[in-house]
Design a protein around this motif. Structure first.
Motif, PDB file in Angstrom:
ATOM      1  N   PRO A 150      10.584  53.945  26.140  1.00  0.00           N
ATOM      2  CA  PRO A 150       9.688  53.857  27.275  1.00  0.00           C
ATOM      3  C   PRO A 150      10.173  54.138  28.622  1.00  0.00           C
ATOM      4  O   PRO A 150       9.489  54.244  29.697  1.00  0.00           O
ATOM      5  N   GLY A 151      11.582  53.813  28.875  1.00  0.00           N
ATOM      6  CA  GLY A 151      12.182  53.891  30.148  1.00  0.00           C
ATOM      7  C   GLY A 151      11.758  53.057  31.093  1.00  0.00           C
ATOM      8  O   GLY A 151      11.378  51.990  30.937  1.00  0.00           O
ATOM      9  N   VAL A 379      -8.815  40.943  30.787  1.00  0.00           N
ATOM     10  CA  VAL A 379      -8.244  41.662  31.672  1.00  0.00           C
ATOM     11  C   VAL A 379      -8.780  43.304  31.639  1.00  0.00           C
ATOM     12  O   VAL A 379      -9.154  43.746  30.476  1.00  0.00           O
ATOM     13  N   LEU A 383      -1.470  45.228  36.740  1.00  0.00           N
ATOM     14  CA  LEU A 383      -0.350  45.995  37.251  1.00  0.00           C
ATOM     15  C   LEU A 383       0.543  45.182  37.991  1.00  0.00           C
ATOM     16  O   LEU A 383      -0.042  44.188  38.932  1.00  0.00           O
ATOM     17  N   GLN A 389       8.931  45.542  39.154  1.00  0.00           N
ATOM     18  CA  GLN A 389       8.678  45.421  37.645  1.00  0.00           C
ATOM     19  C   GLN A 389       9.900  45.220  37.062  1.00  0.00           C
ATOM     20  O   GLN A 389      10.947  45.266  37.676  1.00  0.00           O
ATOM     21  N   PRO A 417      -8.109  51.393  26.320  1.00  0.00           N
ATOM     22  CA  PRO A 417      -6.671  51.415  25.706  1.00  0.00           C
ATOM     23  C   PRO A 417      -5.733  50.906  26.794  1.00  0.00           C
ATOM     24  O   PRO A 417      -5.825  51.022  27.785  1.00  0.00           O
ATOM     25  N   LEU A 418      -4.719  50.352  26.025  1.00  0.00           N
ATOM     26  CA  LEU A 418      -3.545  49.986  27.110  1.00  0.00           C
ATOM     27  C   LEU A 418      -2.718  51.149  27.383  1.00  0.00           C
ATOM     28  O   LEU A 418      -2.579  52.076  26.547  1.00  0.00           O
ATOM     29  N   LEU A 421       3.191  51.192  28.937  1.00  0.00           N
ATOM     30  CA  LEU A 421       3.801  49.901  29.600  1.00  0.00           C
ATOM     31  C   LEU A 421       2.979  48.790  29.212  1.00  0.00           C
ATOM     32  O   LEU A 421       3.627  47.679  29.140  1.00  0.00           O
ATOM     33  N   GLY A 422       1.850  48.758  29.570  1.00  0.00           N
ATOM     34  CA  GLY A 422       0.913  47.644  29.092  1.00  0.00           C
ATOM     35  C   GLY A 422       0.958  47.118  27.594  1.00  0.00           C
ATOM     36  O   GLY A 422       1.250  46.210  27.170  1.00  0.00           O
ATOM     37  N   LEU A 424       3.544  47.704  25.863  1.00  0.00           N
ATOM     38  CA  LEU A 424       5.096  47.143  25.413  1.00  0.00           C
ATOM     39  C   LEU A 424       4.997  45.632  26.125  1.00  0.00           C
ATOM     40  O   LEU A 424       5.516  44.882  25.285  1.00  0.00           O
ATOM     41  N   SER A 425       4.337  45.412  27.415  1.00  0.00           N
ATOM     42  CA  SER A 425       4.613  44.210  27.716  1.00  0.00           C
ATOM     43  C   SER A 425       3.358  43.028  26.911  1.00  0.00           C
ATOM     44  O   SER A 425       4.076  42.025  26.853  1.00  0.00           O
ATOM     45  N   LYS A 499      16.421  31.748  28.153  1.00  0.00           N
ATOM     46  CA  LYS A 499      16.389  32.605  29.345  1.00  0.00           C
ATOM     47  C   LYS A 499      15.760  31.397  30.601  1.00  0.00           C
ATOM     48  O   LYS A 499      14.786  31.025  30.052  1.00  0.00           O
TER      49      LYS A 499
END
Ligand code: ACO
Ligand code: ZN
Length: 524
Positions: A150-151, A379, A383, A389, A417-418, A421-422, A424-425, A499
């Motif tokens: 996805p970069g 939702v 963004l 990000q 649809p997502l 990036l949506g 993945l998150s 973390k």
């Protein structure tokens, strides 16, 4: 330069001249750092904006198999004219019968990308493509991600040149809270009242609806957007050409990813200047500075419903804060390809997340939510601005959306649809939350069903099920399905738990769900 059909009998030729390149041609184009050739399609051609280069053209290219956010204007030198050039198929001209022919809005003039390609992207222009690469990446990123990954989108820098960190978050500058760590619901400038549509920066504010009109009319606005050249009425003509390259937002200069229907007269500006507090936009820094002397906002309008450390959330009603919400939608469309709404903000609430420092509460990200969703979406659009990000803010936004659902005693899910990036998150968020819940529950010895997990997390059961499937955690055992977590999944969750990250603290949320009457929900 006109978008004429190919003069060549064959579709693919080896080697050509720059004059032969037309819209629809596919050829190798230099991209990235270090530069490498990638196959790309020419989507638009325009004269170079600098007058001394008036005879030269620039080419808007889409790299095949890569996300649209990599699309860009390139100079002729980046086209490989010695390699293979694939020409578009010659289409037979359609016979148009008198009185039957329909204006499609297509075939527009190259050279005016904002106008010609300014597609009105319908609210749910359902298109989701998995990203294969991303724009300039995080500060310090150099290599382009491999296809299939996805970069890291971004392309954000700060005016001061100190990428990403310039809006120094003042950890100590958090809000004062009462003994219980609670903050009262704060009314900002009395914004809970219906907003004066003129109230977004005065005469020099070119933001939408700032022309002093007192009455809101959807028809009027559609017409205004359409005739200003930024939107077409053809729902199939999705804007293919980005109209802005860069915005300045607070201390950051941010490369844009996608088309957004800002007025066409701003299309060729090197930078569009946006007031980070009221989101009005300006063609020059001087105008923004003048605006800032009048604009008193230091935070989003609406009610502050959450404050913990330096993070706040503001709830904003699209019906009451039309100008702000429309400007927010225009801004977010620059980074959201597959869906967006612009004028029709009435049916939505907007939850805007900010980070506070001595200059004010700076917008980091937001999500919108339908006031009444028949499909139980919690939702609509979400963004994080690119300059923030991959810092965990998306996770906070998602967590917050589920905290609201818990208060509402509903199960929620993001509207589909997502985006790549949506997805993945959300996947990362769902997986982590479910695995942590299961591990905690395991200690008690009480088993949880999918519905139990759903009611504890406020996730919809289908999202729970899909997440467990993605984790390969559903096993068929003795005639029934059981949840089994692999060692790797457990280790990943334990690592995540260690973390130190910002979390949403439900105790800092001061909010009651707003119940809208049938009349209030009548938007048309
Ligand atoms: N590459 C790989 N994984 C990613 C990426 C990425 N580019 N972005 C997010 N993730 C995953 C990671 O697992 C990440 O955790 P990690 O950083 O610990 O590895 C996790 O998601 C959460 O990352 P955050 O930093 O919390 O998320 P961020 O602040 O970057 O926001 C968001 C995510 C909102 C999707 C952001 O990328 C964005 O605004 N994109 C553009 C708009 C968009 O596509 N929105 C979603 C549309 S779908 C809808 O609206 C319902
Ligand atoms: Zn302002």
């Amino acid at each position: 330069m006109s978008a004429a059909s190919s003069p060549f009998p064959s579709t693919v030729i080896t080697g050509g001249t720059i004059g032969s390149i037309i819209i629809g041609c596919k050829l190798q184009v230099l991209h990235g750092n270090p530069p490498e050739y990638r196959k790309a399609e020419i989507l638009s051609i325009r004269p170079t904006p600098t007058p001394e280069d008036a005879t030269r053209s620039e080419y808007y290219v889409h790299y095949s198999d890569y996300n649209k956010r990599l699309d860009e204007w390139v100079v002729p030198e980046r086209l490989n004219l010695l390699g293979e050039i694939e020409f578009p198929k010659v289409k037979k001209p359609k016979t148009v019968l008198a009185g039957i022919g329909k204006e499609t809005g297509k075939g527009s003039e190259p050279g005016t990308p904002g106008a010609s390609n300014g597609g009105r992207v319908a609210k749910n222009n359902r298109k989701s493509n998995l990203s294969k690469a991303s724009k300039a990446g995080k500060a310090g990123d150099t290599a382009s991600p491999a296809p299939g990954t996805p970069g890291t989108p971004g392309g954000a820098s700060t005016v001061a040149g100190n990428k990403r960190k310039a809006s120094a978050m003042d950890e100590a500058g958090g809000a004062s809270q009462d003994k219980d760590g609670q903050v009262p619901s704060i009314k900002v400038n009395g914004e809970d009242e219906d907003e004066d549509e003129d109230g977004q920066g005065g005469d020099d504010t070119p933001g939408l609806d700032d022309d002093g009109a007192s009455e809101y009319s959807k028809e009027r606005e559609i017409e205004k957007l359409r005739t200003s050249g930024s939107m077409t009425q053809d729902p199939h003509e999705v804007a293919r050409v980005k109209n802005l390259n860069m915005i300045q937002f607070g201390k950051h200069e941010v490369e844009t990813w996608y088309f957004s229907p800002y007025p066409v007269e701003y299309a060729h500006l090197p930078i569009l200047y946006i007031c980070e507090f009221c989101l009005s936009y300006f063609p020059a820094v001087k105008q923004l500075s003048r605006h800032r002397t009048k604009c008193s906002l230091q935070h989003p309008p609406g009610n502050e419903i959450y404050r913990k450390d330096n993070i706040s959330f503001f709830e904003i009603d699209g019906r009451k804060q039309k100008v702000y919400c429309r400007n927010l939608c225009l801004l977010s469309k620059l980074f959201l390809d597959h869906k967006a709404l612009y004028y029709d903000v009435d049916p939505f609430l907007f939850y805007v997340m900010t980070v506070r420092d001595e200059d004010g509460a700076h917008l980091i990200g937001y999500f919108s939510k339908e006031k009444e969703s028949s499909e139980q979406y919690n939702v609509a659009c979400i963004l994080t601005l690119p300059q923030y990000q991959r810092m965990g803010y998306g996770r906070l936004l998602i967590a917050f959306s589920y905290e609201l659902s818990k208060v509402e005693k509903r199960l929620g899910s993001p509207e589909k649809p997502l985006s790549d990036l949506g997805l993945l998150s959300y996947r990362a968020f769902w997986s982590e939350a479910i695995v942590i819940l299961l591990l905690e529950q395991h200690k008690t010895g009480v088993e949880l069903s999918i519905d139990d997990i759903a009611s504890r997390t406020a996730f919809q059961p289908t999202d729970v099920l899909h997440t467990l499937q993605t984790l390969n955690a559903l096993k068929y055992y003795h005639g029934q399905y059981v949840i089994v977590l692999s060692e790797t999944v457990i280790k990943n969750a334990e690592r995540a738990l260690k973390k130190s990250r910002r979390e949403i603290d439900p105790r800092a949320l001061v909010w009651k769900p707003i119940h809208f009457t049938a009349t209030q929900l009548r938007f048309l």
